[in-house]
Write a protein that holds these residues in place. Sequence first.
Motif, PDB file in Angstrom:
ATOM      1  N   PRO A  61       0.807  -1.235   0.000  1.00 49.00           N
ATOM      2  CA  PRO A  61       0.000   0.000   0.000  1.00 49.00           C
ATOM      3  C   PRO A  61       0.839   1.284   0.000  1.00 49.00           C
ATOM      4  O   PRO A  61       0.346   2.351  -0.366  1.00 49.00           O
ATOM      5  N   ALA A  62       2.094   1.169   0.439  1.00 52.58           N
ATOM      6  CA  ALA A  62       2.944   2.346   0.543  1.00 52.58           C
ATOM      7  C   ALA A  62       3.800   2.583  -0.706  1.00 52.58           C
ATOM      8  O   ALA A  62       4.309   3.695  -0.901  1.00 52.58           O
ATOM      9  N   LYS A  63       3.956   1.584  -1.508  1.00 56.27           N
ATOM     10  CA  LYS A  63       4.838   1.701  -2.669  1.00 56.27           C
ATOM     11  C   LYS A  63       4.369   2.794  -3.622  1.00 56.27           C
ATOM     12  O   LYS A  63       3.202   2.865  -3.989  1.00 56.27           O
ATOM     13  N   GLY A  64       5.305   3.643  -3.998  1.00 54.16           N
ATOM     14  CA  GLY A  64       5.007   4.710  -4.931  1.00 54.16           C
ATOM     15  C   GLY A  64       4.408   5.957  -4.309  1.00 54.16           C
ATOM     16  O   GLY A  64       4.300   6.994  -4.976  1.00 54.16           O
ATOM     17  N   ARG A  65       4.009   5.865  -3.040  1.00 58.90           N
ATOM     18  CA  ARG A  65       3.393   7.026  -2.392  1.00 58.90           C
ATOM     19  C   ARG A  65       4.177   7.485  -1.169  1.00 58.90           C
ATOM     20  O   ARG A  65       4.189   8.672  -0.847  1.00 58.90           O
ATOM     21  N   PHE A  66       4.797   6.547  -0.466  1.00 65.68           N
ATOM     22  CA  PHE A  66       5.517   6.863   0.767  1.00 65.68           C
ATOM     23  C   PHE A  66       7.016   6.701   0.540  1.00 65.68           C
ATOM     24  O   PHE A  66       7.453   5.838  -0.227  1.00 65.68           O
ATOM     25  N   THR A  67       7.782   7.521   1.248  1.00 62.63           N
ATOM     26  CA  THR A  67       9.234   7.421   1.187  1.00 62.63           C
ATOM     27  C   THR A  67       9.805   7.476   2.595  1.00 62.63           C
ATOM     28  O   THR A  67       9.534   8.434   3.331  1.00 62.63           O
ATOM     29  N   ILE A  68      10.586   6.460   2.948  1.00 65.22           N
ATOM     30  CA  ILE A  68      11.251   6.447   4.242  1.00 65.22           C
ATOM     31  C   ILE A  68      12.697   6.890   4.052  1.00 65.22           C
ATOM     32  O   ILE A  68      13.342   6.537   3.062  1.00 65.22           O
ATOM     33  N   SER A  69      13.177   7.680   4.983  1.00 62.48           N
ATOM     34  CA  SER A  69      14.554   8.158   4.908  1.00 62.48           C
ATOM     35  C   SER A  69      15.095   8.311   6.321  1.00 62.48           C
ATOM     36  O   SER A  69      14.332   8.341   7.288  1.00 62.48           O
ATOM     37  N   LYS A  70      16.399   8.403   6.430  1.00 63.52           N
ATOM     38  CA  LYS A  70      16.991   8.569   7.753  1.00 63.52           C
ATOM     39  C   LYS A  70      18.127   9.569   7.706  1.00 63.52           C
ATOM     40  O   LYS A  70      18.736   9.793   6.651  1.00 63.52           O
ATOM     41  N   GLU A  71      18.382  10.165   8.838  1.00 63.95           N
ATOM     42  CA  GLU A  71      19.497  11.087   8.996  1.00 63.95           C
ATOM     43  C   GLU A  71      20.346  10.545  10.136  1.00 63.95           C
ATOM     44  O   GLU A  71      19.994  10.693  11.312  1.00 63.95           O
ATOM     45  N   ASN A  72      21.431   9.892   9.785  1.00 62.56           N
ATOM     46  CA  ASN A  72      22.226   9.190  10.779  1.00 62.56           C
ATOM     47  C   ASN A  72      22.782  10.110  11.868  1.00 62.56           C
ATOM     48  O   ASN A  72      22.807   9.744  13.043  1.00 62.56           O
ATOM     49  N   ALA A  73      23.196  11.289  11.468  1.00 63.16           N
ATOM     50  CA  ALA A  73      23.814  12.205  12.434  1.00 63.16           C
ATOM     51  C   ALA A  73      22.849  12.586  13.549  1.00 63.16           C
ATOM     52  O   ALA A  73      23.268  12.875  14.675  1.00 63.16           O
ATOM     53  N   LYS A  74      21.555  12.588  13.239  1.00 60.22           N
ATOM     54  CA  LYS A  74      20.549  12.978  14.227  1.00 60.22           C
ATOM     55  C   LYS A  74      19.743  11.792  14.741  1.00 60.22           C
ATOM     56  O   LYS A  74      18.825  11.967  15.534  1.00 60.22           O
ATOM     57  N   ASN A  75      20.082  10.587  14.251  1.00 61.01           N
ATOM     58  CA  ASN A  75      19.330   9.392  14.649  1.00 61.01           C
ATOM     59  C   ASN A  75      17.835   9.575  14.452  1.00 61.01           C
ATOM     60  O   ASN A  75      17.027   9.286  15.346  1.00 61.01           O
ATOM     61  N   THR A  76      17.478  10.085  13.302  1.00 65.48           N
ATOM     62  CA  THR A  76      16.068  10.284  12.998  1.00 65.48           C
ATOM     63  C   THR A  76      15.684   9.521  11.737  1.00 65.48           C
ATOM     64  O   THR A  76      16.505   9.314  10.838  1.00 65.48           O
ATOM     65  N   VAL A  77      14.456   9.130  11.697  1.00 66.59           N
ATOM     66  CA  VAL A  77      13.894   8.512  10.504  1.00 66.59           C
ATOM     67  C   VAL A  77      12.595   9.230  10.194  1.00 66.59           C
ATOM     68  O   VAL A  77      11.849   9.622  11.102  1.00 66.59           O
ATOM     69  N   SER A  78      12.353   9.441   8.913  1.00 66.19           N
ATOM     70  CA  SER A  78      11.156  10.157   8.482  1.00 66.19           C
ATOM     71  C   SER A  78      10.363   9.318   7.504  1.00 66.19           C
ATOM     72  O   SER A  78      10.907   8.437   6.830  1.00 66.19           O
ATOM     73  N   LEU A  79       9.087   9.612   7.433  1.00 59.39           N
ATOM     74  CA  LEU A  79       8.213   8.967   6.469  1.00 59.39           C
ATOM     75  C   LEU A  79       7.432  10.057   5.751  1.00 59.39           C
ATOM     76  O   LEU A  79       6.573  10.715   6.354  1.00 59.39           O
ATOM     77  N   GLN A  80       7.760  10.278   4.497  1.00 62.23           N
ATOM     78  CA  GLN A  80       7.034  11.227   3.671  1.00 62.23           C
ATOM     79  C   GLN A  80       5.880  10.491   3.019  1.00 62.23           C
ATOM     80  O   GLN A  80       6.102   9.513   2.299  1.00 62.23           O
ATOM     81  N   MET A  81       4.681  10.950   3.284  1.00 66.63           N
ATOM     82  CA  MET A  81       3.485  10.286   2.773  1.00 66.63           C
ATOM     83  C   MET A  81       2.762  11.230   1.825  1.00 66.63           C
ATOM     84  O   MET A  81       2.343  12.319   2.229  1.00 66.63           O
ATOM     85  N   ASN A  82       2.649  10.815   0.587  1.00 71.00           N
ATOM     86  CA  ASN A  82       1.972  11.606  -0.444  1.00 71.00           C
ATOM     87  C   ASN A  82       0.742  10.866  -0.947  1.00 71.00           C
ATOM     88  O   ASN A  82       0.585   9.660  -0.729  1.00 71.00           O
ATOM     89  N   SER A  83      -0.116  11.595  -1.618  1.00 76.12           N
ATOM     90  CA  SER A  83      -1.329  11.010  -2.202  1.00 76.12           C
ATOM     91  C   SER A  83      -2.084  10.188  -1.179  1.00 76.12           C
ATOM     92  O   SER A  83      -2.494   9.046  -1.439  1.00 76.12           O
ATOM     93  N   LEU A  84      -2.281  10.759  -0.014  1.00 72.16           N
ATOM     94  CA  LEU A  84      -2.905  10.021   1.077  1.00 72.16           C
ATOM     95  C   LEU A  84      -4.359   9.692   0.767  1.00 72.16           C
ATOM     96  O   LEU A  84      -5.076  10.461   0.104  1.00 72.16           O
ATOM     97  N   LYS A  85      -4.770   8.539   1.251  1.00 71.28           N
ATOM     98  CA  LYS A  85      -6.114   8.027   1.042  1.00 71.28           C
ATOM     99  C   LYS A  85      -6.806   7.834   2.396  1.00 71.28           C
ATOM    100  O   LYS A  85      -6.124   7.654   3.416  1.00 71.28           O
TER     101      LYS A  85
END
Length: 114
Positions: A61-85
Amino acid sequence: VQLQASGGGLVQPGGSLRLSCAASGSVFNMSHMAWYRQRPGKQRELVALINSGGSTSYANPAKGRFTISKENAKNTVSLQMNSLKPEDTAVYYCHALIMADSYWGQGTLVTVSS
């Protein structure tokens, strides 16, 4: 280890949200970080995962719409969610696997509704 998630809220169908999760404490040797969600009346399910090498995987369900990324220096992970349903409405949880230990954030509510 503590995980602090943020970024949930109310968004209209077709809109976007960005979730963030900050890890603190002994985060060395982290195997992966991930986002899960629990929709109303459903079991918790994996949304997206990123491992220590930066490789990612997504639930269908997330493929093509969501993007997970991380910033190692800050120990953070983000989830960009587009075209939400509307069916993306759920409590989203941040997860970290460090060695063999599993950690969960407190959850952040995402509501997709007009």
